[in-house]
Scaffold this active site. Structure first.
Site, PDB file in Angstrom:
ATOM      1  CB  SER A 236       3.980   6.236  -1.784  1.00  0.00           C
ATOM      2  OG  SER A 236       5.144   5.743  -1.229  1.00  0.00           O
ATOM      3  CG  ASP A 468       2.009  -0.054   2.013  1.00  0.00           C
ATOM      4  OD1 ASP A 468       3.186  -0.177   1.601  1.00  0.00           O
ATOM      5  OD2 ASP A 468       1.219   0.778   1.551  1.00  0.00           O
ATOM      6  CG  HIS A 496       3.094   1.041  -1.895  1.00  0.00           C
ATOM      7  ND1 HIS A 496       3.115   1.576  -0.629  1.00  0.00           N
ATOM      8  CD2 HIS A 496       3.531   2.028  -2.708  1.00  0.00           C
ATOM      9  CE1 HIS A 496       3.539   2.813  -0.684  1.00  0.00           C
ATOM     10  NE2 HIS A 496       3.793   3.112  -1.932  1.00  0.00           N
TER      11      HIS A 496
END
Length: 527
Positions: A236, A468, A496
């Site tokens: 991320s 995602d 995710h």
């Protein structure tokens, strides 16, 4: 109140872990950026730093770490110094928390492997000790010293502090879907109070928690650990940190995995709008799954995903008028803001969907908000004593420094509402207003949208998941195309990030790259 952040690999512990355990979850991507950006700014690329280390930085690069036990079996901890201001190295230091777990087969050791779970604001040390250092594949842990450093301003590294627990409780309950001028003023006041708290408690540090500075800290750590190249797995927001490192030090790139990628070329407004669409995509998947179960409170087998969304939105509006009890010892009730955050938290990982169904059933059928409150608290990293980790404070501090604010005031938000509500009929309004958070920040941004090319870097592996919620798949496509040596690996699925989530194809491909340096063939897709 829901403020976004960038994804957190919801698994640690879970595989993050257990459902939404804060340690590493990275949740909602949060970016704050400008609503307008010139083409030239977007086309600008991050410039590499000179290869030679400036003499003023030599003491940092030559420091010796004093490793000690840190109370977690198998792990060592140390404190590393970095300059608070890289432009003025002699003006003060920032102390950074570092942890490592040595390779289990030192005779075959490949070096150190840094990990970062994202956020910004997620504790890398916490992630290492609770998941990566024990849960990464045994072959990877055999060949690498597993290492983490909490970025400046985060967790154990001189954390940015903004509000105390009681004030954070009030902040997280602020209505982010204002119905009139009075509620808009209340929301603006909440953002101002949060920003003022950060400015009051962390005035100097607040100017020096940018991603570029954190990436420079990682290069000091690389040198101190004795590694010629940086090997790294970032999830991320951790992909932005890793890509920034590659852009600054392309010749020092070892094996970089960027999982759940951010696109550094986008403005904050665009990032927030596209992330809003990402949460809608994830919600549509949840909705289709929910109605297949007899305990879905939002519809039955014949209910369309869009109608499921309308049913949830109607429930949120009901909570806006009358919050429901949650059995909370501090007296908090669940209104629209906390309920929305709870639902969004569960979008990060499809293994959380049964928990969300249970929480919604209790709230909608039994007037009991405890389940939604638990999900929201996990997102915000609030403990049972009413204290918050500094995740949300650090999240805002980094985002508001990295990009110009998405909006300058309520008028701009109102103009953007149609676009956000088109991106997500369920979450659009709340996420548009949440994007106002950096408008009142006490220090000016130092970053702008830019491309990252990292010309001359070794092969870099970028991983994207097609559904995602927090880092939409097109961002991974974009970053992989920007990086001169980028290779895109695609996971066709929900949730995710992709590494360690159960796909043998993804895991074996990433493991091969980490252990052999061999990226996958172009266009590789896994499911």
């Amino acid at each position: 109140m829901h403020m976004r952040r960038t994804a957190r690999p919801t698994r640690p512990l879970r595989a993050g872990g257990v459902l939404l355990a804060a340690a590493v979850l990275l949740i909602s991507a949060c970016s704050s950026g400008s609503s307008t950006t010139t083409a030239a700014a977007t086309e600008a690329a991050l410039t590499a730093l000179p290869r030679a280390t400036p003499s003023a930085l030599s003491p940092y690069y030559q420091q010796k770490l004093n490793w000690r036990s840190c109370g977690v079996p198998g792990f060592e901890c140390a404190t590393m110094k970095a300059p608070l201001d890289y432009a003025k190295p002699g003006s003060g230091d920032v102390r950074l928390a570092v942890s490592r777990k040595k390779a289990t087969e030192p005779g075959k050791r490949l070096g150190s492997l840094l990990v970062n779970p994202g956020g910004p604001g997620g504790s890398a040390v916490g992630y290492l000790q609770s998941y990566a250092g024990i849960g990464y594949p045994a072959d990877v842990r055999a060949r690498y010293d597993m290492v983490a450093v909490d970025p400046r301003g985060v967790a154990r590294s001189e954390p940015v502090e903004c509000l105390n627990g009681r004030a954070m409780d009030a902040f997280t309950q602020t209505d982010t879907t204002p119905d009139d001028g009075r509620e808009t003023d209340q929301l603006v006041e909440a953002f101002k109070k949060f920003a003022e708290g950060c400015g009051e408690h962390s005035p100097e540090l607040l100017r020096h928690v940018s991603t570029v500075e954190a990436a420079r800290d990682m290069d000091i750590l690389r040198a101190v650990l004795g590694d010629e190249k940086l090997n790294y797995v970032g999830a991320s927001y951790g992909t932005f940190l890793g890509a920034s490192y590659a852009g600054l030090y392309p010749d020092r790139v070892g094996r970089l995995v960027l999982d759940g990628a951010l696109d550094p070329s986008l403005t904050a407004r665009k990032l927030n709008e596209e992330q809003t669409a990402g949460f809608e995509t994830a919600f549509q998947s949840f909705a289709k799954d929910c109605v297949r179960h007899s305990d879905c409170p939002l519809g039955d087998a014949g209910t369309s995903p869009d109608q499921v969304g309308r049913n949830l939105k109607a429930f949120f509006q009901q909570l806006d008028k009358e919050p429901i009890p949650a059995g909370d010892p501090d007296g908090r009730k669940v209104g629209e803001a906390l309920a929305t955050t709870g639902v969004i938290a569960a979008m990060y990982d499809e293994t959380a969907w049964p928990q969300l169904r249970d929480a919604l059933t209790s709230a909608m059928k039994k007037n009991d908000g405890a389940g939604l409150l638990a999900l929201s608290d996990s997102y915000y990293e609030r403990d049972a004593d009413g204290q918050y980790a500094n995740l949300m404070s650090a999240n805002a501090a980094v985002n508001c420094l990295d990009l110009p604010a998405a909006f300058s005031g309520p008028d701009q938000v109102e103009q953007a509402l149609p676009a956000f509500e088109k991106a997500s009929p369920v979450f659009g309004e709340g996420l548009a207003w949440a994007s106002l958070n950096c408008a009142y920040w006490p220090v000016k941004n130092t970053g702008e949208p830019h491309r990252i090319e990292a010309k001359g870097a070794a092969p870099i592996l970028v991983v994207g998941t097609t559904r995602d919620p927090a880092t939409p798949y097109p961002w991974a496509q974009s970053l992989a195309s920007q990086l001169s040596s980028g290779t895109l690996l695609t996971y066709v699925g929900d949730g995710h990030t992709a590494y360690g989530r159960g796909s043998t194809c993804i895991d074996s491909t990433i493991n091969r790259y980490l252990l052999q340096g061999t990226p996958p063939e172009k266009g590789k897709r896994c499911s």
